[in-house]
Design a protein around this motif. Structure first.
Motif, PDB file in Angstrom:
ATOM      1  N   ALA A 217       9.361  20.345 -68.204  1.00 43.29           N
ATOM      2  CA  ALA A 217       9.916  18.992 -68.294  1.00 43.29           C
ATOM      3  C   ALA A 217       8.851  17.946 -67.977  1.00 43.29           C
ATOM      4  CB  ALA A 217      11.102  18.846 -67.348  1.00 43.29           C
ATOM      5  N   LEU A 218       8.017  18.201 -66.976  1.00 41.65           N
ATOM      6  CA  LEU A 218       6.935  17.272 -66.657  1.00 41.65           C
ATOM      7  C   LEU A 218       5.958  17.159 -67.817  1.00 41.65           C
ATOM      8  CD1 LEU A 218       6.265  18.358 -62.968  1.00 41.65           C
ATOM      9  CD2 LEU A 218       7.224  16.163 -63.702  1.00 41.65           C
ATOM     10  N   ARG A 219       5.679  18.268 -68.467  1.00 39.62           N
ATOM     11  CA  ARG A 219       4.802  18.236 -69.634  1.00 39.62           C
ATOM     12  C   ARG A 219       5.413  17.393 -70.747  1.00 39.62           C
ATOM     13  NH1 ARG A 219       1.008  22.406 -70.682  1.00 39.62           N
ATOM     14  NH2 ARG A 219       1.868  22.748 -72.766  1.00 39.62           N
ATOM     15  N   GLN A 220       6.720  17.526 -70.922  1.00 38.00           N
ATOM     16  CA  GLN A 220       7.396  16.748 -71.962  1.00 38.00           C
ATOM     17  C   GLN A 220       7.320  15.246 -71.693  1.00 38.00           C
ATOM     18  OE1 GLN A 220       9.416  17.907 -74.968  1.00 38.00           O
ATOM     19  NE2 GLN A 220       7.650  19.218 -74.538  1.00 38.00           N
ATOM     20  N   SER A 221       7.439  14.866 -70.446  1.00 40.38           N
ATOM     21  CA  SER A 221       7.427  13.442 -70.090  1.00 40.38           C
ATOM     22  C   SER A 221       6.034  12.932 -69.778  1.00 40.38           C
ATOM     23  CB  SER A 221       8.342  13.191 -68.893  1.00 40.38           C
ATOM     24  OG  SER A 221       7.907  13.921 -67.760  1.00 40.38           O
ATOM     25  N   GLN A 222       5.027  13.794 -69.943  1.00 41.98           N
ATOM     26  CA  GLN A 222       3.633  13.446 -69.668  1.00 41.98           C
ATOM     27  C   GLN A 222       3.478  12.868 -68.261  1.00 41.98           C
ATOM     28  OE1 GLN A 222       2.442  10.928 -72.994  1.00 41.98           O
ATOM     29  NE2 GLN A 222       2.012  12.723 -74.258  1.00 41.98           N
ATOM     30  N   SER A 223       4.133  13.533 -67.334  1.00 41.69           N
ATOM     31  CA  SER A 223       4.066  13.127 -65.935  1.00 41.69           C
ATOM     32  C   SER A 223       3.546  14.301 -65.124  1.00 41.69           C
ATOM     33  CB  SER A 223       5.455  12.691 -65.451  1.00 41.69           C
ATOM     34  OG  SER A 223       5.406  12.221 -64.120  1.00 41.69           O
ATOM     35  N   SER A 224       3.501  14.143 -63.826  1.00 41.87           N
ATOM     36  CA  SER A 224       3.067  15.207 -62.921  1.00 41.87           C
ATOM     37  C   SER A 224       3.960  15.192 -61.697  1.00 41.87           C
ATOM     38  CB  SER A 224       1.610  15.018 -62.500  1.00 41.87           C
ATOM     39  OG  SER A 224       1.480  13.873 -61.661  1.00 41.87           O
ATOM     40  N   LEU A 225       3.990  16.313 -60.994  1.00 37.87           N
ATOM     41  CA  LEU A 225       4.771  16.354 -59.761  1.00 37.87           C
ATOM     42  C   LEU A 225       4.227  15.354 -58.755  1.00 37.87           C
ATOM     43  CD1 LEU A 225       7.047  17.639 -58.137  1.00 37.87           C
ATOM     44  CD2 LEU A 225       5.447  19.440 -57.437  1.00 37.87           C
ATOM     45  N   TRP A 226       2.907  15.195 -58.697  1.00 36.15           N
ATOM     46  CA  TRP A 226       2.322  14.221 -57.777  1.00 36.15           C
ATOM     47  C   TRP A 226       2.793  12.807 -58.113  1.00 36.15           C
ATOM     48  CZ3 TRP A 226      -0.143  14.172 -53.273  1.00 36.15           C
ATOM     49  CH2 TRP A 226      -0.749  12.983 -52.859  1.00 36.15           C
TER      50      TRP A 226
END
Length: 687
Positions: A648-657
């Motif tokens: 999901a983070l990859r899909q939203s181009q985000s990171s857990l940090w």
């Protein structure tokens, strides 16, 4: 061409596979009629319709008629047979099937292992069985030989060489989800080759559970997004979210010291998160293909499930789960809610049984916190900040000067010693499995509060880990390397130095040098300090926690303890450093996990990840000797949850940090909690 006669119900797995493969057969429901109608020198297969509750009747006069007609026969799970003494039925727990000679051809040589899971079998004796059932260690062969305690599972009836007898239901291979798939096809081809004078037909069947994609098929552009949606839907369709009645049934089971019960004993209606969530499904598969529900009401399963639902379209259930965790479950209640008690702020391993309620695992608390950070960021960045920060501080003040906390601290010991005894200790615990994700939590806490000891103790611990390298860790394996990536990536976030980047690159490179072309990360046999022991004898199989391999080189990846954590760590490493050398192997790992997500027409099995996958067979298989979590287990938290979250983070181009950085505790609250829980002046310790 001889037409075989099947004595079975119409939906018997073998009968259906025989017909679907193009074979011609007659079917009759009665064994006497089957023998009567069979052509002379023909073939009759008497299959166990009443299994596992009723054994197959095989009257003596029917056997005599079969002998007079020169029939070849196969009989399974019989009640009585001439000159054969059967013991009372037993249910397999750790037992597996072992091929004893070369009868079944080069694809299934002697010592090959097959699993019929929790099959019911009849103990008996025979001098030259074709298959035996026994407690056997090994990945896919009996590495330590066949023990004397083995029981025949398939043998030729003495005095009637044309009659094969099975002490269990071998024909239930699809319904019972026997494994691995190709070996069961080969086994039955070999059996039919003995029974049919014209040779065996092709057997065609589709397993109940299979990988979503084959290794070389073209994936759709949004395959990762689809995998996330299916994983969320699995949580809803499998009814692991408990209702009030379901929660009570779980607690009743725990009161009776049960850890798992059949799904039909739970009111598995769809819950909304406000009554918690099951732990998952145990590995052992029952004859009807079901898996028993794991009962513990665990904090990590709760928070990581909330995270999965928060990154999808089930946000209300995610909110309810976090409220349940922190407020109504009891996991943060009692002494843990008493500001004067040394356990203040900690989160129990679980509730419903004293064994879970006394335990304070640092690793479990860490994954609770990381899951809560992502869920909070997606749902409400301020709603749960106070219990999150309290839990970080509670774990930190039981972490020693060298940055290590230890595996777990139980309530009686903590009550007796007080938190400062741990805070001032110089503990060494080189285990990323137990320590690494707490270090990540401390780095988040440093970034949000500026309190330097969070960074200092974490850096000290990471320096110690890197000075010894994986060979000095308690487990020199794939899992430990995967777990080290997250804190190293986040250390670069808060203290970006060439040394820290070098640490991260070193571990990532070391992990990825073993990557298979499919994208899989093979498990490695751990070193001598391992807590998860590879069995060294047949008797050790199923005795303790153990890997899904027998030795390095066995082609299995671990979706419970490794791959999801590796995907998260690599994703965070790329986000922190932009290292281009990590992108392609990370993409391949994500691609692999999308491909091996389960597909089934049964909703409770569709869209999740089983623990062990054999990337050469492209099938769910492994050494299943782990005491609690075997090759076919399904866990709600742990690496499967982080697989979903990272996709999901990859899909939203985000990171857990980036997501966690949105969860910022109020500055005054942070200072108040720090002073109150650490009981000292802190002004000089802030950046």
């Amino acid at each position: 061409m001889t037409t075989p006669t099947f004595c079975c119900v119409p939906d018997n797995d073998l009968y259906r596979a025989f017909l679907d493969g193009g074979g011609e057969a007659r079917r009759v429901p009665d064994v006497a009629e089957a023998v009567e109608r069979a052509e002379p020198q023909g073939t009759v297969l008497v299959l166990a319709d009443g299994y596992p509750h009723r054994r197959t009747e095989m009257p003596v006069e029917v056997l005599e008629l079969a002998a007079a007609k020169g029939l070849r026969m196969y009989v399974e799970f019989p009640h009585d047979l001439p000159a054969v003494s059967f013991g009372e039925p037993r249910t397999a727990q750790w037992e597996r099937l072992v091929v004893t000679d070369e009868t079944f051809g080069p694809a299934l040589p002697a010592a090959s292992l097959l699993s019929a899971h929790a099959c019911v079998f009849l103990p008996t004796n025979h001098q030259r069985p074709l298959l035996v059932i026994a407690r056997i260690a090994g990945y896919d062969r009996a590495d330590f030989g066949v023990p004397a305690s083995a029981y025949p599972a398939l043998f030729e009836l003495s005095g009637q060489p044309g009659v094969l007898v099975a002490s269990t239901k071998l024909s239930g291979f699809r319904t019972g989800r026997y494994a691995p798939t190709a070996r069961w096809t080969q086994l039955w081809s070999g059996i039919l080759d003995r029974l049919l004078p014209d040779g065996p037909p092709t057997l065609t069947w589709t397993p109940v559970v299979s990988p979503t994609h084959q290794p070389h098929t073209q994936l759709e552009a949004d395959a990762e997004g689809t995998a996330v949606e299916r994983a969320c839907q699995w949580h809803l369709a499998s009814h692991v979210l408990l209702t009030k009645a379901g929660n009570q049934a779980v607690r009743t089971g725990l009161d009776q010291n049960a850890e798992a019960i059949p799904p039909d004993r739970l009111p598995l209606d769809a819950g909304d998160g406000s009554n918690g969530v099951l732990e998952g499904f145990e590995s052992q598969i029952q004859p009807d293909g079901t898996q028993r529900c794991r009962l513990p009401l665990r904090a990590d399963s709760t928070a990581e499930t909330a995270m999965v639902l928060a990154v999808s379209q089930a946000g209300t259930a995610a909110d309810n789960l976090l409220d349940y965790l922190f407020r109504s479950s009891g996991m943060c209640a009692g002494d843990r809610a008493d500001a004067d008690h040394p356990s203040y702020g900690l989160i129990s391993w679980g509730v419903g049984h004293p064994d879970w309620e006394i335990a304070n695992y640092g690793d479990d608390n860490a994954r609770v916190l990381l899951g809560c950070l992502l869920a909070s960021a997606r749902r409400n960045p301020t709603r749960w900040t106070e219990p999150i920060l309290k839990a970080v501080l509670a774990n930190f003040r039981t972490t020693g000067r060298s940055g290590f906390r230890g595996d777990r601290i139980d309530m009686p010991e903590l009550t007796s010693r007080g938190w400062r005894a741990y805070f001032d200790a110089a503990l060494d615990n080189p285990s990323p499995h137990f320590e690494a994700y707490l270090w990540a939590c401390y780095l988040w806490a440093y970034a949000t509060t500026g309190y330097r000891p969070f960074l200092e103790r974490t850096t000290t611990a990471l320096a110690s880990m890197m000075s010894t390298g994986p060979t000095g860790w308690r487990r020199n394996d794939t899992t430990e390397r995967a777990r080290m990536l997250l804190p190293l990536a986040w250390l670069v976030r808060v203290d970006d130095t060439p040394r820290h980047r070098g640490w991260l690159h070193e571990i990532a490179t070391d992990l990825l040098r073993h990557q298979h072309p499919s994208g899989a990360l093979p498990e490695l046999e751990a070193g001598g300090l391992a807590i998860f022991k590879v069995p060294q004898t047949n008797e050790e199989y199923g005795v303790t926690e153990s890997p899904i391999i027998q030795r390095t080189g066995d082609p299995a990846s671990d979706q419970l303890y490794t791959t999801g954590f590796a995907l998260l760590g690599l994703h965070e490493a790329i986000a922190a450093t932009g290292d281009p050398t990590l992108r392609e192997p990370t993409d391949r790992l994500a691609d692999y996990l999308v491909r091996i997500q389960t597909r089934s027409d049964q909703p409770w099995l569709d869209g999740t990840w089983l623990r062990s996958f054999d990337f050469q067979r492209w099938d769910y298989w492994g050494s299943s000797g782990d005491l609690g979590w075997g090759a076919w287990c399904i866990e709600l938290g742990w690496a499967p949850a982080w697989t979903t979250a990272t996709l999901a983070l990859r899909q939203s181009q985000s990171s857990l940090w980036a997501e966690a950085s949105r969860v910022i505790p109020d500055k005054n609250l942070s200072r108040q909690l720090l002073r109150g829980m650490l009981a000292e002046r802190l002004d000089e310790d802030f950046d």
